[in-house]
Design an enzyme around this catalytic site. Sequence first.
Site, PDB file in Angstrom:
ATOM      1  N   THR A   9     -43.048   6.736 -18.844  1.00  0.00           N
ATOM      2  CA  THR A   9     -42.955   6.156 -17.500  1.00  0.00           C
ATOM      3  C   THR A   9     -43.424   7.177 -16.468  1.00  0.00           C
ATOM      4  OG1 THR A   9     -40.659   6.847 -17.043  1.00  0.00           O
ATOM      5  CG2 THR A   9     -40.961   4.766 -18.236  1.00  0.00           C
ATOM      6  N   GLY A  10     -43.905   6.676 -15.331  1.00  0.00           N
ATOM      7  CA  GLY A  10     -44.418   7.562 -14.286  1.00  0.00           C
ATOM      8  C   GLY A  10     -45.586   8.389 -14.791  1.00  0.00           C
ATOM      9  N   ALA A  11     -46.481   7.734 -15.536  1.00  0.00           N
ATOM     10  CA  ALA A  11     -47.535   8.452 -16.262  1.00  0.00           C
ATOM     11  C   ALA A  11     -48.792   8.700 -15.445  1.00  0.00           C
ATOM     12  CB  ALA A  11     -47.898   7.671 -17.535  1.00  0.00           C
ATOM     13  N   ASN A  12     -48.802   8.286 -14.172  1.00  0.00           N
ATOM     14  CA  ASN A  12     -50.054   8.374 -13.409  1.00  0.00           C
ATOM     15  C   ASN A  12     -50.294   9.742 -12.768  1.00  0.00           C
ATOM     16  OD1 ASN A  12     -47.852   7.042 -11.670  1.00  0.00           O
ATOM     17  ND2 ASN A  12     -49.240   7.904 -10.152  1.00  0.00           N
ATOM     18  N   GLY A  14     -48.612  14.188 -12.336  1.00  0.00           N
ATOM     19  CA  GLY A  14     -47.621  15.204 -12.641  1.00  0.00           C
ATOM     20  C   GLY A  14     -47.287  15.339 -14.107  1.00  0.00           C
ATOM     21  N   GLY A 124     -33.999  -2.180 -29.374  1.00  0.00           N
ATOM     22  CA  GLY A 124     -34.255  -2.815 -30.672  1.00  0.00           C
ATOM     23  C   GLY A 124     -35.548  -2.321 -31.290  1.00  0.00           C
ATOM     24  N   TYR A 164     -30.161  12.725  -4.814  1.00  0.00           N
ATOM     25  CA  TYR A 164     -30.917  13.215  -5.971  1.00  0.00           C
ATOM     26  C   TYR A 164     -29.970  13.790  -7.025  1.00  0.00           C
ATOM     27  CZ  TYR A 164     -34.636  15.461  -8.640  1.00  0.00           C
ATOM     28  OH  TYR A 164     -35.499  15.832  -9.651  1.00  0.00           O
TER      29      TYR A 164
END
Length: 280
Positions: A9-12, A14, A124, A164
């Site tokens: 996730t958040g792979a675009n 950093g 699953g 945070y």
Amino acid sequence: MSGKTVLVTGANSGMGLATTVELAKQGAHIVMVCRSEERGKRALEQAMQESGSKAIVLMVCDLGSLASIRSFASAFKDRYSQLDVLVNNAGVVSLKRETTSDCFEAQIGVNHLGHFLLTNELLGHIKQAPQGRIVNLSSGAHKAGKIHFDDPNLTRGYNVVKGYAQSKLANVLFTKELAKRLADTKVTVNCVHPGAVATNIGVDRKTGFGKTVHRMLRPFFRTALEGAQTAIYLASSEEVTRQSGHYYVDNKIIPTAGKTNDPELAARFWAWSEKQVGLT
């Protein structure tokens, strides 16, 4: 990693992009999960170029929307029979109080509840893998965190550190409780402190607020690749096949203290999380 399916996730940008590139180099089939299709497509091209791999695909999901997560999980399960590794990397830092489409404070909403629902929706498929792994990105900020059960969405006295730190403590409690629930399976779950990393987290995309601070501090920060190393290690190393429920820094288990070792708090927080995302 050859032939294994890995979801990041958040792979675009950093650490998410760095994790994608490095695991693709090891032969994994990567599903890049990004909120923005436009930014995701640019990152996909970059990841393919830097890794030399064609086994990378982009799927769109907004972790700030429970409906989007459920829709994405359904599409993923239609497309894949198992998931070997889930890297819950995406994160937000909100200098001002913001909310998700489901009215959660953005940091608890995306950093914890979005990944909580995503993980449960895909569990699953992770259990179908020969040795499924879940890697949660946390932070040393968890030590300053408190779960504000009386006001979890921080409607009173909001500040970015409070929000945070709560979300990063949430990541550790989630890891501990999930590890306990998966103890009799082949699935492991661990969390990571990546160190102080020079990424775009905390920079306002609309206004650019925060960019100057980042430029000044960048020489003192780790690169995204350096910050991603422990997540990459937990996703791919044979050394951690049987390790679960731990907090890692620089590829080593670091004992946690205080609130993070309170099983009653972890169980209570799990029950609260289930209620928020509609799993009860």
